[in-house]
Design a protein around this motif. Structure first.
Motif, PDB file in Angstrom:
ATOM      1  N   TYR A  78       0.822  -1.217   0.000  1.00 19.08           N
ATOM      2  CA  TYR A  78       0.000   0.000   0.000  1.00 19.08           C
ATOM      3  C   TYR A  78       0.853   1.262   0.000  1.00 19.08           C
ATOM      4  CZ  TYR A  78      -3.874  -3.106   1.157  1.00 19.08           C
ATOM      5  OH  TYR A  78      -4.814  -4.103   1.125  1.00 19.08           O
ATOM      6  N   GLY A  79       2.023   1.187   0.624  1.00 17.16           N
ATOM      7  CA  GLY A  79       2.819   2.390   0.832  1.00 17.16           C
ATOM      8  C   GLY A  79       3.715   2.783  -0.331  1.00 17.16           C
ATOM      9  N   LEU A  80       4.339   1.781  -0.972  1.00 18.02           N
ATOM     10  CA  LEU A  80       5.306   2.105  -2.023  1.00 18.02           C
ATOM     11  C   LEU A  80       4.687   2.884  -3.188  1.00 18.02           C
ATOM     12  CD1 LEU A  80       8.316   1.754  -2.600  1.00 18.02           C
ATOM     13  CD2 LEU A  80       7.798  -0.370  -3.811  1.00 18.02           C
ATOM     14  N   PRO A  81       3.501   2.489  -3.683  1.00 13.35           N
ATOM     15  CA  PRO A  81       2.894   3.274  -4.774  1.00 13.35           C
ATOM     16  C   PRO A  81       2.639   4.725  -4.352  1.00 13.35           C
ATOM     17  CG  PRO A  81       1.793   1.170  -4.544  1.00 13.35           C
ATOM     18  CD  PRO A  81       2.696   1.303  -3.371  1.00 13.35           C
ATOM     19  N   GLU A  82       2.190   4.911  -3.098  1.00 14.50           N
ATOM     20  CA  GLU A  82       1.941   6.274  -2.608  1.00 14.50           C
ATOM     21  C   GLU A  82       3.244   7.069  -2.579  1.00 14.50           C
ATOM     22  OE1 GLU A  82      -0.948   7.468  -2.003  1.00 14.50           O
ATOM     23  OE2 GLU A  82      -2.101   5.593  -2.146  1.00 14.50           O
ATOM     24  N   LEU A  83       4.290   6.404  -2.093  1.00 15.42           N
ATOM     25  CA  LEU A  83       5.590   7.056  -1.969  1.00 15.42           C
ATOM     26  C   LEU A  83       6.111   7.473  -3.344  1.00 15.42           C
ATOM     27  CD1 LEU A  83       7.341   7.518   0.588  1.00 15.42           C
ATOM     28  CD2 LEU A  83       8.710   5.570  -0.138  1.00 15.42           C
ATOM     29  N   LYS A  85       4.351   7.959  -5.972  1.00 16.32           N
ATOM     30  CA  LYS A  85       3.465   8.951  -6.582  1.00 16.32           C
ATOM     31  C   LYS A  85       4.023  10.355  -6.349  1.00 16.32           C
ATOM     32  CE  LYS A  85      -1.014   7.479  -6.441  1.00 16.32           C
ATOM     33  NZ  LYS A  85      -2.280   7.375  -5.701  1.00 16.32           N
ATOM     34  N   LEU A  86       4.687  10.526  -5.203  1.00 15.63           N
ATOM     35  CA  LEU A  86       5.265  11.833  -4.872  1.00 15.63           C
ATOM     36  C   LEU A  86       6.289  12.254  -5.919  1.00 15.63           C
ATOM     37  CD1 LEU A  86       5.776  11.474  -1.006  1.00 15.63           C
ATOM     38  CD2 LEU A  86       3.901  12.589  -2.223  1.00 15.63           C
ATOM     39  N   VAL A  87       6.976  11.286  -6.519  1.00  8.88           N
ATOM     40  CA  VAL A  87       7.923  11.635  -7.578  1.00  8.88           C
ATOM     41  C   VAL A  87       7.345  11.259  -8.949  1.00  8.88           C
ATOM     42  CG1 VAL A  87      10.027  11.577  -6.199  1.00  8.88           C
ATOM     43  CG2 VAL A  87       9.134   9.456  -7.149  1.00  8.88           C
ATOM     44  N   SER A  88       6.016  11.251  -9.007  1.00  3.71           N
ATOM     45  CA  SER A  88       5.276  11.037 -10.261  1.00  3.71           C
ATOM     46  C   SER A  88       5.611   9.727 -10.969  1.00  3.71           C
ATOM     47  CB  SER A  88       5.515  12.184 -11.250  1.00  3.71           C
ATOM     48  OG  SER A  88       5.459  13.408 -10.616  1.00  3.71           O
ATOM     49  N   ILE A  89       5.810   8.679 -10.179  1.00  7.07           N
ATOM     50  CA  ILE A  89       5.950   7.364 -10.801  1.00  7.07           C
ATOM     51  C   ILE A  89       4.734   6.546 -10.378  1.00  7.07           C
ATOM     52  CG2 ILE A  89       7.331   5.256 -10.961  1.00  7.07           C
ATOM     53  CD1 ILE A  89       9.764   6.935 -10.164  1.00  7.07           C
ATOM     54  N   ASP A  90       4.035   6.004 -11.359  1.00  7.15           N
ATOM     55  CA  ASP A  90       2.818   5.269 -11.032  1.00  7.15           C
ATOM     56  C   ASP A  90       3.078   3.771 -11.130  1.00  7.15           C
ATOM     57  OD1 ASP A  90       0.326   4.440 -10.467  1.00  7.15           O
ATOM     58  OD2 ASP A  90      -0.539   4.968 -12.423  1.00  7.15           O
ATOM     59  N   ILE A  91       3.126   3.095  -9.982  1.00  5.53           N
ATOM     60  CA  ILE A  91       3.316   1.640 -10.019  1.00  5.53           C
ATOM     61  C   ILE A  91       2.105   0.923  -9.442  1.00  5.53           C
ATOM     62  CG2 ILE A  91       5.837   1.763  -9.859  1.00  5.53           C
ATOM     63  CD1 ILE A  91       5.485   0.897  -6.887  1.00  5.53           C
TER      64      ILE A  91
ATOM     65  N   MET C   1      -2.265  11.418  -2.550  1.00  8.45           N
ATOM     66  CA  MET C   1      -2.637  11.323  -1.138  1.00  8.45           C
ATOM     67  C   MET C   1      -1.429  11.575  -0.237  1.00  8.45           C
ATOM     68  SD  MET C   1      -4.095   8.088   0.984  1.00  8.45           S
ATOM     69  CE  MET C   1      -2.502   7.590   1.543  1.00  8.45           C
ATOM     70  N   GLN C   2      -1.616  12.355   0.782  1.00  6.49           N
ATOM     71  CA  GLN C   2      -0.557  12.594   1.756  1.00  6.49           C
ATOM     72  C   GLN C   2      -0.726  11.626   2.928  1.00  6.49           C
ATOM     73  OE1 GLN C   2       2.076  14.912   2.176  1.00  6.49           O
ATOM     74  NE2 GLN C   2       1.930  15.061  -0.038  1.00  6.49           N
ATOM     75  N   LEU C   3       0.346  11.400   3.613  1.00  9.11           N
ATOM     76  CA  LEU C   3       0.278  10.561   4.802  1.00  9.11           C
ATOM     77  C   LEU C   3      -0.430  11.338   5.905  1.00  9.11           C
ATOM     78  CD1 LEU C   3       1.355   7.732   5.456  1.00  9.11           C
ATOM     79  CD2 LEU C   3       3.261   8.839   6.611  1.00  9.11           C
ATOM     80  N   VAL C 199      -2.075   2.589   4.574  1.00 12.17           N
ATOM     81  CA  VAL C 199      -0.687   2.814   4.984  1.00 12.17           C
ATOM     82  C   VAL C 199      -0.631   3.234   6.450  1.00 12.17           C
ATOM     83  CG1 VAL C 199       1.423   4.070   4.493  1.00 12.17           C
ATOM     84  CG2 VAL C 199      -0.115   3.477   2.625  1.00 12.17           C
ATOM     85  N   GLU C 200      -1.499   4.187   6.818  1.00 13.36           N
ATOM     86  CA  GLU C 200      -1.480   4.696   8.187  1.00 13.36           C
ATOM     87  C   GLU C 200      -1.758   3.567   9.191  1.00 13.36           C
ATOM     88  OE1 GLU C 200      -2.939   6.048   5.654  1.00 13.36           O
ATOM     89  OE2 GLU C 200      -2.549   8.196   5.577  1.00 13.36           O
ATOM     90  N   SER C 201      -2.739   2.749   8.887  1.00 12.43           N
ATOM     91  CA  SER C 201      -3.109   1.688   9.829  1.00 12.43           C
ATOM     92  C   SER C 201      -1.971   0.697  10.011  1.00 12.43           C
ATOM     93  CB  SER C 201      -4.337   0.937   9.314  1.00 12.43           C
ATOM     94  OG  SER C 201      -5.377   1.848   9.098  1.00 12.43           O
ATOM     95  N   TYR C 202      -1.352   0.315   8.885  1.00 13.12           N
ATOM     96  CA  TYR C 202      -0.287  -0.675   9.009  1.00 13.12           C
ATOM     97  C   TYR C 202       0.966  -0.082   9.641  1.00 13.12           C
ATOM     98  CZ  TYR C 202      -3.160  -4.069   6.668  1.00 13.12           C
ATOM     99  OH  TYR C 202      -4.169  -4.939   6.371  1.00 13.12           O
ATOM    100  N   ILE C 203       1.173   1.228   9.453  1.00 13.37           N
ATOM    101  CA  ILE C 203       2.285   1.864  10.168  1.00 13.37           C
ATOM    102  C   ILE C 203       2.031   1.772  11.668  1.00 13.37           C
ATOM    103  CG2 ILE C 203       3.389   4.071  10.704  1.00 13.37           C
ATOM    104  CD1 ILE C 203       3.200   4.807   7.768  1.00 13.37           C
ATOM    105  N   ALA C 204       0.782   2.078  12.063  1.00 12.47           N
ATOM    106  CA  ALA C 204       0.443   2.008  13.486  1.00 12.47           C
ATOM    107  C   ALA C 204       0.681   0.596  14.022  1.00 12.47           C
ATOM    108  CB  ALA C 204      -1.012   2.430  13.692  1.00 12.47           C
ATOM    109  N   ALA C 205       0.236  -0.409  13.254  1.00 19.47           N
ATOM    110  CA  ALA C 205       0.427  -1.796  13.692  1.00 19.47           C
ATOM    111  C   ALA C 205       1.914  -2.125  13.784  1.00 19.47           C
ATOM    112  CB  ALA C 205      -0.266  -2.753  12.722  1.00 19.47           C
ATOM    113  N   ALA C 206       2.672  -1.659  12.773  1.00 19.14           N
ATOM    114  CA  ALA C 206       4.111  -1.937  12.761  1.00 19.14           C
ATOM    115  C   ALA C 206       4.777  -1.357  14.001  1.00 19.14           C
ATOM    116  CB  ALA C 206       4.750  -1.365  11.500  1.00 19.14           C
TER     117      ALA C 206
END
Lengths: 231, 250, 236
Positions: A78-83, A85-91, C1-3, C199-206
């Motif tokens: 869930y996190g890597l695509p969001e991360l 996205k910040l540098v405009s890469i869509d995975i 989306m922002q964190l 992402v937020e939920s799994y960060i919290a769990a982590a």
């Protein structure tokens, strides 16, 4: 649960599930490759005590050791695509296989680094000194003398880690990878014989495990042949 | 020619070498003697920069290094002029005897493997271990390992071989074979600096004795002078203690 | 989306409610598994006739298969056996009355027992042989020597590995959600999907898992230091 237990089905299921065993090996091979690179990247700053980088490496290892692989998998998935996205890469549309291999690589790399670190420090200082005394540069001494010996020392622990991660590949289906376990889920749904499916899977994982163990024990014998007193 | 000028080494506040001067001519065999903690091993390890001297100048052949400002290149240059035989042998564990001797030739001197092999076998013959060429160090006795260590140093054909207490971790019955080998190569005119506790051996093979204590050279000179008529009080006391241990046999 | 940093805090507090369940899933199998581990280790060390082979296979098979399969097989297999037995003996009970957590306890205990038997076995083998002989020489029986001399030292030697076992079980507990138990991972996934903040939920769990792991490591460190000073000189 489904229909009554039918032990004969296990023989029927095993070949079907074995057709997906290559996915397990693919995940494992990808993870090991990434893991070796990460392992060195994380181990070297700590071995050479590079400030800041060494601390970051320590936190990285602690995080990997401190969290379940499943949570790491979800974080990357869930996190890597969001991360990126910040540098405009869509995975976000990339296959879940990619995320599994990246997660397992990052994860096993963190643990590899600890094994590498311990192995390198356990090579006697005298070996490096002897290499220096015949005129080797520090880099050549590390590559030719320290590394081969640390590999022999590290191999049993590396093997244990690899086998542990092989078993953990069974969690890849939780983000939709169609490996043996993933196929097992669909097979269970269509036949309503989940228990037989899981027993079949257990048999296959066990066999893969034995296979890996025998490969590693052969490798260990090879790389540590110089330690044998007679032969 | 090898020249050490004003070599100083300190660990924190503790001073280990207080300005050592030694000149070694080609073919010389210098024995460095002295009680434990006198700094003799440190001095030896300063010559090939396994310890970094804080001050002083080291000259080996055409390589002259100012220790204070020694670059990595300087260090490497010194190490390629010297070779060392270690107290604990330090053979490369993962390489066979032959590979141990060849390693410096092929990797450092970039010699073709065939040539390196020939030289290495010659050196192994010199130390009497041709038949062990394909064994691993772990399969050898301590004495045999040390002889391989000597062959490894000899193969490089260095300006000087540094011996760091080459027999002190050997069982007594294995000391003889190693001393014999060292004596033989000394007679071939190889330049050597030897740190040792074997007094009789030092007297027999060296043409110059250096006696050290507390990081200083107390007395030096020809073996017969130092052993028979030491001038300094400390040297007299030291040799008196060892008189009874002179008996060794080769 | 922002964190959404503040949501991590919200999720953290909500997920933390699952902590008791996670700890139960970690501790109960640790204790039961420890008992199984000692039993299996002794059976294999003394090579008790016939059953030591069974014990060997048990250890090898459970160590060679994924925990998730142990959970599924116990979850599906135990009720089947239970219902057959129940019908046969007329217990008048149905497997559906068994709480889910029992299956997790069984699966995790069996799993932990296999691993711990190996830890304890290598601990026992690491104890100095001379001390066992000394125990015999003052007239102790085999049993006395084992319980009074060997095992206490073996456990001390095994302490770091037993701590790793605890951490392994803690992380393994994240799989209990696969049979719908709402431990930390389960809770996190509920919080994630209801708020659409994965992402937020799994960060919290982590963070929770990470914190628990660090605490466990700290406690082991302290314990080890304590025990080592007690056993000054006694333990190699």
């Amino acid at each position: 649960m489904g229909k009554s237990f039918d032990i004969g089905l296990i023989l029927d299921f095993i070949p079907k599930l074995l057709g997906y065993v290559h996915v397990t090996f693919l995940i494992l091979a990808g993870a090991i490759l990434i893991g070796i690179v990460i392992g060195f990247l994380v181990a070297l700053p700590r071995l050479y005590r590079i400030p800041v980088l060494a601390q970051i490496a320590a936190v990285y290892v602690s995080f990997i050791r401190g969290t379940p692989i499943l949570i790491q998998l979800f974080l990357i998935y869930y996190g890597l695509p969001e991360l990126l996205k910040l540098v405009s890469i869509d995975i976000s549309q990339w296959s879940s296989m990619f995320f599994v291999i990246v997660t397992y690589g990052l994860s096993i790399g963190g643990l590899f680094s600890e094994v590498i670190r311990a192995a390198v420090t356990s090579v006697e200082r005298g070996q490096t000194e002897a290499a220096y005394s015949i005129g080797m540069s520090p880099f050549v001494a590390f590559i030719r003398i320290v590394l081969p010996q640390s590999f022999a020392i590290a191999l049993p622990n590396l093997a244990n880690l690899i086998i542990a991660y092989m078993k953990d590949t069974s969690l890849a289906f939780s983000i939709g990878v169609m490996d043996m376990t993933g196929r097992g889920q669909t097979l269970g749904t269509t036949t309503s014989h989940f228990l037989e499916v899981y027993i079949s899977l257990a048999v296959i994982y066990y066999l893969v495990c034995i296979l890996l163990e025998s490969i590693f024990s052969r490798m260990e014998k090879r790389v540590s042949r110089y330690e044998r007193k007679f032969g | 020619m090898i020249q050490l000028r004003n070599i100083r080494k300190t660990y924190g506040k503790h001073s280990v070498l207080n300005g050592i001067n030694i000149t070694v001519e080609k073919g010389d065999v210098i024995a460095i003697l002295g009680p434990s903690g006198s700094g003799k091993t440190t001095l030896l390890r300063c010559i090939n920069f396994l310890e970094h001297p804080n001050e002083g100048e080291i000259t080996i052949g055409e390589v002259a290094v100012d220790c204070k400002h020694a670059s990595k290149k300087d260090v490497l240059a010194l190490r390629r002029k010297t070779a060392m035989v270690f107290q604990h042998y330090n053979l490369f564990k993962h390489k066979t005897v032959l590979q141990n001797v060849m390693e410096g030739l092929t990797v450092v001197q970039k010699m073709p493997a065939e040539e390196a092999r020939e030289i290495s076998l010659l050196m192994l013959a010199k130390v009497g271990l041709t038949h062990k060429a394909d064994s691993y160090p772990s399969q050898l006795s301590g004495g045999q390992q040390q002889r391989v260590g000597i062959a490894r140093a000899l193969a490089l054909n260095p300006e000087v071989i540094l011996f760091d207490e080459p027999t002190s971790s050997l069982d007594p019955e294995l000391v003889g074979e190693v001393l014999t080998v060292i004596q033989n190569i000394a007679q071939e005119g190889v330049t050597m600096i030897v740190v040792t506790h074997e007094m009789g051996f030092a007297r027999d093979i060296s043409n110059h004795i250096v006696f050290m204590e507390e990081g200083r050279i107390i007395e030096e000179g020809k073996p017969q002078d130092i052993f028979n008529a030491p001038k300094e009080e400390r040297t007299k006391q030291f040799f008196k203690r060892f008189t009874n241990e002179w008996s060794y046999s080769i | 989306m922002q964190l959404d940093i503040s949501f991590i805090m919200t999720a953290f507090l909500e997920i933390l409610q699952a902590l008791p369940l996670t700890l139960a899933i970690t501790f109960v199998p640790l204790v039961i598994g420890f008992g199984i581990g000692i039993g299996i280790a002794l059976i294999r060390l003394y090579e008790v006739r016939y059953i030591h082979r069974v014990a060997g296979f048990y250890v090898s098979f459970l160590r060679g298969t994924p925990l998730i399969l142990h959970i599924y097989i116990v979850y599906l297999g135990i009720p089947m056996i239970f219902d057959r037995l129940s019908a046969h003996f007329g217990w008048g009970m149905n497997s559906s009355s068994i709480p889910l957590i029992i299956f997790i306890f069984i699966a995790f205990s069996l799993n932990a027992g296999a691993y711990m038997s190996e830890i304890i076995r290598s601990g026992i083998l690491a104890v100095n042989k001379g001390e066992i002989e000394a125990a015999y020489s003052i007239g102790m029986t085999t049993r006395q020597a084992m319980w009074r001399i060997v095992l206490p030292q073996a456990l001390l030697i095994s302490l770091p590995n037993l701590c790793n076992m605890f951490i392994g079980l803690l992380h393994g507990s994240s799989l209990a959600f696969s049979i719908s138990l709402l431990e930390i991972n389960g809770k996190a996934s509920i919080v994630a999907s209801t708020n659409w903040k994965f992402v937020e939920s799994y960060i919290a769990a982590a963070i929770i898992y990470w914190g628990l792991t660090l605490i466990a490591e700290q406690i082991t460190g302290l314990l080890e230091k304590r025990l080592r000073t007690f056993a000054k000189g006694g333990v190699a």
